[in-house]
Design a protein around this motif. Structure first.
Motif, PDB file in Angstrom:
ATOM      1  N   LEU A 449       0.884  -1.085   0.213  1.00 47.82           N
ATOM      2  CA  LEU A 449       0.006   0.123  -0.008  1.00 47.82           C
ATOM      3  C   LEU A 449       0.928   1.342   0.073  1.00 47.82           C
ATOM      4  O   LEU A 449       1.935   1.296   0.963  1.00 47.82           O
ATOM      5  CB  LEU A 449      -0.774   0.054   1.143  1.00 47.82           C
ATOM      6  CG  LEU A 449      -1.792   1.115   1.228  1.00 47.82           C
ATOM      7  CD1 LEU A 449      -3.105   1.196   0.377  1.00 47.82           C
ATOM      8  CD2 LEU A 449      -2.421   1.292   3.020  1.00 47.82           C
ATOM      9  N   TRP A 459      -3.421   7.033  -3.568  1.00 47.89           N
ATOM     10  CA  TRP A 459      -3.045   5.508  -2.773  1.00 47.89           C
ATOM     11  C   TRP A 459      -3.247   4.536  -4.042  1.00 47.89           C
ATOM     12  O   TRP A 459      -4.018   4.546  -4.923  1.00 47.89           O
ATOM     13  CB  TRP A 459      -4.258   5.381  -1.709  1.00 47.89           C
ATOM     14  CG  TRP A 459      -4.228   6.511  -0.578  1.00 47.89           C
ATOM     15  CD1 TRP A 459      -4.845   7.378  -0.536  1.00 47.89           C
ATOM     16  CD2 TRP A 459      -3.572   5.832   0.404  1.00 47.89           C
ATOM     17  NE1 TRP A 459      -4.496   8.110   0.699  1.00 47.89           N
ATOM     18  CE2 TRP A 459      -3.660   7.022   1.622  1.00 47.89           C
ATOM     19  CE3 TRP A 459      -2.653   4.837   1.169  1.00 47.89           C
ATOM     20  CZ2 TRP A 459      -3.275   6.987   2.589  1.00 47.89           C
ATOM     21  CZ3 TRP A 459      -1.931   5.044   2.262  1.00 47.89           C
ATOM     22  CH2 TRP A 459      -2.449   6.319   3.411  1.00 47.89           C
ATOM     23  N   LEU A 461      -2.604  -0.014  -4.211  1.00 52.25           N
ATOM     24  CA  LEU A 461      -2.739  -0.979  -3.643  1.00 52.25           C
ATOM     25  C   LEU A 461      -2.282  -2.164  -4.579  1.00 52.25           C
ATOM     26  O   LEU A 461      -2.920  -2.433  -5.741  1.00 52.25           O
ATOM     27  CB  LEU A 461      -4.264  -1.445  -2.823  1.00 52.25           C
ATOM     28  CG  LEU A 461      -4.335  -2.843  -2.382  1.00 52.25           C
ATOM     29  CD1 LEU A 461      -3.534  -2.924  -0.941  1.00 52.25           C
ATOM     30  CD2 LEU A 461      -5.677  -2.981  -1.987  1.00 52.25           C
ATOM     31  N   TYR A 475      -6.735  -0.240  -5.244  1.00 49.76           N
ATOM     32  CA  TYR A 475      -7.127   0.540  -4.137  1.00 49.76           C
ATOM     33  C   TYR A 475      -8.411   0.838  -4.082  1.00 49.76           C
ATOM     34  O   TYR A 475      -9.158   0.758  -3.301  1.00 49.76           O
ATOM     35  CB  TYR A 475      -6.296   1.836  -4.240  1.00 49.76           C
ATOM     36  CG  TYR A 475      -6.612   2.760  -2.765  1.00 49.76           C
ATOM     37  CD1 TYR A 475      -6.148   2.414  -1.670  1.00 49.76           C
ATOM     38  CD2 TYR A 475      -7.239   3.862  -3.178  1.00 49.76           C
ATOM     39  CE1 TYR A 475      -6.432   3.129  -0.591  1.00 49.76           C
ATOM     40  CE2 TYR A 475      -7.605   4.816  -2.002  1.00 49.76           C
ATOM     41  CZ  TYR A 475      -7.038   4.114  -0.638  1.00 49.76           C
ATOM     42  OH  TYR A 475      -7.559   4.958   0.372  1.00 49.76           O
ATOM     43  N   VAL A 484      -7.728  -2.734   2.816  1.00 52.73           N
ATOM     44  CA  VAL A 484      -7.156  -1.280   2.914  1.00 52.73           C
ATOM     45  C   VAL A 484      -7.111  -0.595   4.374  1.00 52.73           C
ATOM     46  O   VAL A 484      -6.012  -0.203   4.801  1.00 52.73           O
ATOM     47  CB  VAL A 484      -7.720  -0.403   1.787  1.00 52.73           C
ATOM     48  CG1 VAL A 484      -7.441   1.089   2.136  1.00 52.73           C
ATOM     49  CG2 VAL A 484      -7.259  -0.696   0.427  1.00 52.73           C
ATOM     50  N   LYS A 488      -3.709   0.258   6.414  1.00 52.73           N
ATOM     51  CA  LYS A 488      -3.442   1.709   6.956  1.00 52.73           C
ATOM     52  C   LYS A 488      -3.012   1.699   8.275  1.00 52.73           C
ATOM     53  O   LYS A 488      -2.428   2.464   8.708  1.00 52.73           O
ATOM     54  CB  LYS A 488      -4.607   2.327   6.395  1.00 52.73           C
ATOM     55  CG  LYS A 488      -4.813   2.959   5.040  1.00 52.73           C
ATOM     56  CD  LYS A 488      -5.732   4.113   4.836  1.00 52.73           C
ATOM     57  CE  LYS A 488      -5.649   4.476   3.359  1.00 52.73           C
ATOM     58  NZ  LYS A 488      -6.818   5.216   3.163  1.00 52.73           N
TER      59      LYS A 488
END
Ligand code: CA
Length: 518
Positions: A449, A459, A461, A475, A484, A488
């Motif tokens: 990430l 962002w 992913l 993402y 996610v 985070k």
């Protein structure tokens, strides 16, 4: 001795004191070899696409006789910052060396592993590339490349030789090899164990091979990486905005093109740089499109790999010297590079991104009789772990505020599936060179990430299991929301743990300081 590692305990238990002078209490000599921008997938022991066409037999010998790490990563993928992290065992925001361009020189007053070793009775030297602007501290002897932005030159380079500037004649990689052997044979204090940092400027841009290797790959077509024609879909504002593409950002100089006749010195310098900002260049009117892109790639990759041939040759010279002088058994050798590099992957050259090819560093370590030969290890290790590991192997406790941790238990085969279960990363330099947005992120065994934050808010992913080439930013996928959130949380925890839990505005301030625009 403040601290006895398991490795040292083993050494002392089994020690027959070496006949080589300098071996007291089983303390090993250490040779830390590092090249500049040598991606692991350009080392044949790592099984990349060039393994048959451009083998590296001497580096491979280290892997055969030692341990190869397939998941060694840097914490900020660019020359000076990675070097500072290695010396201190700390992230950029603590060691203060964030960027090559526009940042402060390395603060040599802070603690580094060479300083600790020197205090503990080692004789220490750094020979070759340094790239930290301030003079090295913690070394009995230094001879490092200076001028050209601390890059030095491939031909007839100027070195800072213990404070005196000396222009040497010849090819940098071979000269650095000569000086390392000269220090080992003639200059070091043989009453002490030694630690040598042997650091090549090759294969950094502009990739000038030794004359004897200029045509090493003539008539061959080098293979292309799978992602050579990445179109950056789902990553338009980040990967799609760089100025490091094979297609549009290699220069006349990079490509060793022939200048028009009669240029003045200034006009020649300008001509050499053309291509850097995306100016269209081609060796002929008829070579265009994909054929031109492939031609540029072939030029680039052949020169890059030919530079590596000289690095490998000089490692061969060193290994031969150690064998002949009876030092092999008592000397730990590490081979690594300051970061990885794109070899046409995603259509690029250069580094900086947290994507796999520039995040990953080669890391091979040999210690005959102590580290079992021929092992491949998949544990995640970081460049900030090198300092505490080296100190641990020397039987010395690392500084208490160091952020990395010793992976000696991994080297000894005592553990551990989870030496590290996640990587924290942070890159700052922007826009020069190459227009890569500052970003931080987390990599676990399976996911990555990343947050790009400077003047975008993006962002990304990636699922490294289903998308190992990182071609699809997932993402925004609905079914990834829970994942996610978890990543985070884990990322925030790492930022807090490492002391990088500052505001985005404070992070941007680091980038803005001394910023160099295109
Ligand atoms: Ca580098």
């Amino acid at each position: 001795m403040k601290h006895c590692s398991k490795l040292l305990a083993l050494l002392v238990c089994t020690a027959v004191l070496s006949p080589v002078s300098g071996q007291e209490e089983g303390r090993p000599n250490i040779i830390y070899i590092m090249s500049d921008d040598h991606a692991s997938h350009a080392i044949s022991a790592y099984n990349g696409i060039y393994k048959d066409v451009a083998p590296t037999p001497n580096i491979d010998r280290l892997a055969k006789e030692g341990m190869l790490f397939s998941n060694a990563f840097c914490t900020n993928s660019i020359c000076g910052p990675s070097r500072a992290a290695i010396l201190t065992g700390k992230y950029s925001h603590l060691n203060g060396f964030y960027k090559n361009e526009g940042g402060d020189p390395f603060n040599g007053n802070q603690e580094t592993f060479p300083k600790v070793l020197q205090r503990e009775g080692y004789t220490t030297a750094i020979i070759g590339k340094w790239h930290l602007w301030s003079e090295p501290t913690g070394f009995d002897y230094f001879k490092y490349h200076t001028l050209n932005g601390e890059q030095g030159s491939y031909w007839d380079p100027v070195y800072n030789d213990n404070g005196e500037l000396v222009k040497e004649e010849g090819y940098a990689t071979n000269l650095t090899g000569d000086f390392a052997l000269d220090w080992l044979e003639n200059k070091r204090d043989k009453s002490k164990p030694f630690m040598l940092m042997f650091q090549f400027k090759a294969p950094h841009r502009p990739w000038y091979p030794d004359r004897k290797y200029e045509n090493l790959f003539e008539g061959m077509e080098m293979p292309y990486p799978e992602t050579f024609n990445d179109n950056y879909a789902t990553r338009e504002l980040t990967a799609g905005k760089t100025m490091m593409t094979i297609e549009n950002h290699l220069t006349h100089k990079d490509l060793k093109m022939v200048p028009p006749q009669g240029l003045s010195r200034d006009a020649f310098k300008k001509w050499e740089r053309l291509g850097d900002k995306g100016e269209y260049i081609s060796p002929s009117d008829t070579l265009t499109g994909m054929a031109l892109k492939k031609w540029k790639y072939q030029r680039y990759i052949k020169d890059y790999l030919a530079c590596i041939r000289s690095v490998d040759d000089n490692i061969g010279r060193l290994l031969k010297y150690l064998d002949e002088s009876g030092l092999t058994e008592d000397t730990i050798i590490i081979y690594t590079a300051d970061q990885g590099f794109y070899l046409g992957d995603h259509g690029w050259y250069d580094k900086r991104f947290m994507y796999e090819q520039s995040l990953r560093m080669p890391f091979i370590i040999r210690y005959p009789g102590k580290i079992k030969a021929g092992q491949k290890n998949g544990n995640t290790i970081l460049n900030i772990d090198f300092a505490p590991t080296i100190l641990d192997m020397a039987g010395v406790a690392p500084p208490s505020d160091i952020q990395g941790k010793s992976f000696v238990p991994v080297l000894m085969g005592e553990s551990s599936k989870d030496f590290r279960n996640a990587v924290y990363y942070h890159y700052y330099e922007f826009p020069k060179w190459h227009n890569v947005q500052p970003h931080y992120g987390i990599r676990t065994d399976r996911y990555k990430l990343i947050h790009f934050y400077y003047d975008v808010d993006v962002w990304e992913l990636y699922d490294l299991k289903t998308d190992p080439n990182e071609m699809t930013n997932s993402y925004a996928d609905r079914d990834k929301r829970g994942l996610v959130r978890r990543l985070k949380r884990k990322l925030a925890k790492l930022q807090k743990e490492y002391g990088d839990d500052v505001s985005l505005e404070q992070m941007r301030e680091v980038t803005r300081k001394g910023m160099i625009e295109y």
